[in-house]
Design an enzyme around this catalytic site. Structure first.
Site, PDB file in Angstrom:
ATOM      1  N   LYS A 116       5.372  -9.566  -2.916  1.00 13.21           N
ATOM      2  CA  LYS A 116       5.057  -9.228  -1.508  1.00 13.21           C
ATOM      3  C   LYS A 116       5.800 -10.542  -0.667  1.00 13.21           C
ATOM      4  CE  LYS A 116       1.226  -6.550  -1.523  1.00 13.21           C
ATOM      5  NZ  LYS A 116      -0.051  -6.051  -1.007  1.00 13.21           N
ATOM      6  N   LYS A 197       4.401   2.746  -6.302  1.00 14.85           N
ATOM      7  CA  LYS A 197       2.931   3.319  -6.064  1.00 14.85           C
ATOM      8  C   LYS A 197       2.789   3.872  -4.514  1.00 14.85           C
ATOM      9  CE  LYS A 197       0.157  -0.852  -4.712  1.00 14.85           C
ATOM     10  NZ  LYS A 197      -1.195  -1.192  -4.726  1.00 14.85           N
ATOM     11  N   LYS A 200      -0.953   2.050   1.452  1.00 15.18           N
ATOM     12  CA  LYS A 200      -1.293   2.303   2.627  1.00 15.18           C
ATOM     13  C   LYS A 200      -0.447   1.467   3.748  1.00 15.18           C
ATOM     14  CE  LYS A 200      -5.486   0.149   1.701  1.00 15.18           C
ATOM     15  NZ  LYS A 200      -5.100  -0.910   0.993  1.00 15.18           N
TER      16      LYS A 200
HETATM   17  N1  AQP Z   1      -1.070   4.218  -5.396  1.00 14.04           N
HETATM   18  C1  AQP Z   1      -2.129   3.875  -5.888  1.00 14.04           C
HETATM   19  N2  AQP Z   1      -2.514   4.624  -7.221  1.00 14.04           N
HETATM   20  C2  AQP Z   1      -3.747   4.068  -7.920  1.00 14.04           C
HETATM   21  N3  AQP Z   1      -4.552   3.128  -7.452  1.00 14.04           N
HETATM   22  C3  AQP Z   1      -4.037   2.681  -6.402  1.00 14.04           C
HETATM   23  N4  AQP Z   1      -4.668   1.691  -5.771  1.00 14.04           N
HETATM   24  C4  AQP Z   1      -4.187   1.282  -4.591  1.00 14.04           C
HETATM   25  N5  AQP Z   1      -2.600   2.025  -4.514  1.00 14.04           N
HETATM   26  C5  AQP Z   1      -2.988   2.877  -5.480  1.00 14.04           C
HETATM   27  C6  AQP Z   1      -5.984   0.871  -6.043  1.00 14.04           C
HETATM   28  O1  AQP Z   1      -6.746   0.981  -4.832  1.00 14.04           O
HETATM   29  C7  AQP Z   1      -7.735  -0.046  -4.944  1.00 14.04           C
HETATM   30  C8  AQP Z   1      -7.707  -0.971  -3.471  1.00 14.04           C
HETATM   31  O2  AQP Z   1      -6.389  -1.495  -3.442  1.00 14.04           O
HETATM   32  P1  AQP Z   1      -6.239  -2.547  -2.366  1.00 14.04           P
HETATM   33  O3  AQP Z   1      -6.479  -1.916  -0.854  1.00 14.04           O
HETATM   34  O4  AQP Z   1      -7.081  -3.645  -2.743  1.00 14.04           O
HETATM   35  O5  AQP Z   1      -4.881  -3.130  -2.208  1.00 14.04           O
HETATM   36  P2  AQP Z   1      -3.328  -2.396  -2.985  1.00 14.04           P
HETATM   37  O6  AQP Z   1      -3.452  -2.222  -4.351  1.00 14.04           O
HETATM   38  O7  AQP Z   1      -2.580  -3.222  -2.516  1.00 14.04           O
HETATM   39  O8  AQP Z   1      -3.542  -1.012  -2.194  1.00 14.04           O
HETATM   40  P3  AQP Z   1      -2.342  -0.589  -1.155  1.00 14.04           P
HETATM   41  O9  AQP Z   1      -2.758   0.786  -0.779  1.00 14.04           O
HETATM   42  O10 AQP Z   1      -0.971  -0.645  -1.834  1.00 14.04           O
HETATM   43  O11 AQP Z   1      -2.496  -1.591  -0.014  1.00 14.04           O
HETATM   44  P4  AQP Z   1      -1.423  -2.546   0.751  1.00 14.04           P
HETATM   45  O12 AQP Z   1      -0.166  -1.466   1.114  1.00 14.04           O
HETATM   46  O13 AQP Z   1      -1.933  -2.992   1.548  1.00 14.04           O
HETATM   47  O14 AQP Z   1      -0.785  -3.288  -0.211  1.00 14.04           O
HETATM   48  C9  AQP Z   1      -7.188  -1.128  -6.031  1.00 14.04           C
HETATM   49  O15 AQP Z   1      -8.136  -0.941  -7.333  1.00 14.04           O
HETATM   50  C10 AQP Z   1      -5.632  -0.581  -6.263  1.00 14.04           C
HETATM   51  O16 AQP Z   1      -5.316  -0.679  -7.880  1.00 14.04           O
END
Ligand code: AQP
Length: 331
Positions: A116, A197, A200
């Site tokens: 990050k 992955k 969002k």
């Molecule tokens: N692409 C993915 N496939 C499967 N699981 C996913 N998760 C996130 N992206 C995928 C799971 O969603 C849960 C919540 O995630 P989060 O919002 O706490 O943070 P994150 O993992 O960092 O999700 P994002 O969408 O990638 O957010 P940003 O872009 O803000 O960093 C977790 O259980 C995660 O594993």
């Protein structure tokens, strides 16, 4: 939440953007299934989301929408707690106490911090660095037995276990040492770069399907999804894009990869992509319909998050007071 059902699970999602099918198939869908068997504590982790700079009005709106959307996905407040993290002030308090028991070097080793820091090089803040300590606090405050973790969070959970054991050693048994909950959901990849992955906060909107995307948006995004130069629908090596679409189709239809390969035998990627889009549209429609009902009723949403925050505060305060006593704070 009606009554406690034995083992406790804690999980959270950040309102750092619009919830994607990655968040849904990877985490939230599982949450809804865990509710009958576990004492589930879910949070909308808005404090965590602050590690990336936000426009205040938009952040507020997105947090509210994410809360309503997760209710629409099936979080049931009769069975689970679902609160907004910043409304429960014990999280930041315990995080400070745990930060004082976590090594700088331990945090510096976290690969997510390194990743990050590279992807947000203009804003490498202390929150980004100490993010795992806040996560530790989220988990320990509710004495969670299990935490559903994806590959990307495994290292954070390991650190959680290390610091928990350290605290218990120094002050006597205080916290439950949480275990990873293995039965995790599918991993969904970016539609534009299927080696990464789906996220969002990815700046490319076409890289992700959001739960509230319209049917046209879904069709267009799936149509433009990166695949490869072959045309045979078959899961395999070096076919990350196709594999990802097969995973999405499997998540939406419940079909196995074998069944999908048979269904599309002799048909090209174009036909397969149309089927993926159709299946997604059909799968998301009931969630979108429930969301449009819930979001109209701001009073209901407010009652849900306020009641949950109150209950979360009661539970977490008990833990916090025990910790304060053990550390030697005057209560
Ligand atoms: N692409 C993915 N496939 C499967 N699981 C996913 N998760 C996130 N992206 C995928 C799971 O969603 C849960 C919540 O995630 P989060 O919002 O706490 O943070 P994150 O993992 O960092 O999700 P994002 O969408 O990638 O957010 P940003 O872009 O803000 O960093 C977790 O259980 C995660 O594993």
């Amino acid at each position: 939440m009606s009554q406690r059902k034995g083992k406790t699970i804690f999980s959270a999602v950040q309102p750092s953007g619009d919830i994607t099918i990655g968040n849904y198939f990877g985490a939230v869908k599982n949450w809804t299934q865990l509710q009958s068997d576990f004492n589930c504590i879910f949070a909308l982790a808005d404090l965590h989301a602050l590690t990336i700079r936000k426009d205040a009005e938009e952040f507020k709106q997105k947090t509210l929408e994410a809360y309503a959307l997760l209710l629409a996905c099936g979080i049931d407040l009769k069975k689970s707690l679902f609160f907004i993290q910043s409304q429960v002030n014990t999280h930041c308090q315990l995080a400070w106490m745990l930060a004082c028991h976590t090594g700088f070097g331990e945090l510096a080793r976290m690969t997510q911090f390194k990743d990050k820091s590279n992807s947000h090089s203009g804003n490498v803040n202390c929150g980004l660095f100490s993010y795992p300590v806040l996560m530790l606090s989220d988990i320990l405050l509710y004495r969670a037995d299990f935490v559903p973790v994806g590959q990307d969070q495994k290292q954070h959970l390991e650190l959680t276990r290390t610091v928990t054991e350290r605290f218990n050693f120094l002050y006597g048994p205080t916290f439950t040492v949480p275990e990873p909950y293995i039965k995790s959901g599918a991993k969904i990849k970016s539609l534009k770069d299927p080696t990464k992955k789906m996220s969002k906060s990815d700046p490319d909107l076409n890289s992700r399907i959001e739960l509230l995307d319209s049917p046209d948006e879904i069709v267009n995004k799936v149509k433009r999804a990166v695949t490869d130069s072959e045309s045979h629908v078959k899961y395999g090596a070096n076919k990350d894009g196709l594999n990802n679409l097969m995973t999405i189709y499997s998540c939406t239809t419940g079909k196995t990869f074998d069944e999908i390969e048979k269904e599309f035998d002799g048909k090209g990627y174009g036909e397969f992509k149309s089927a993926v889009a159709e299946a997604l549209i059909e799968h998301l429609a009931p969630i979108q319909n429930r969301f449009s009902e819930i979001i109209k009723d701001k009073g209901y949403i407010e009652k849900c998050y306020k009641d949950s925050a109150e209950e979360a505060l009661n539970i977490s305060n008990e833990t916090l007071n025990e910790v304060k006593k053990k550390i030697g704070f005057i209560l």
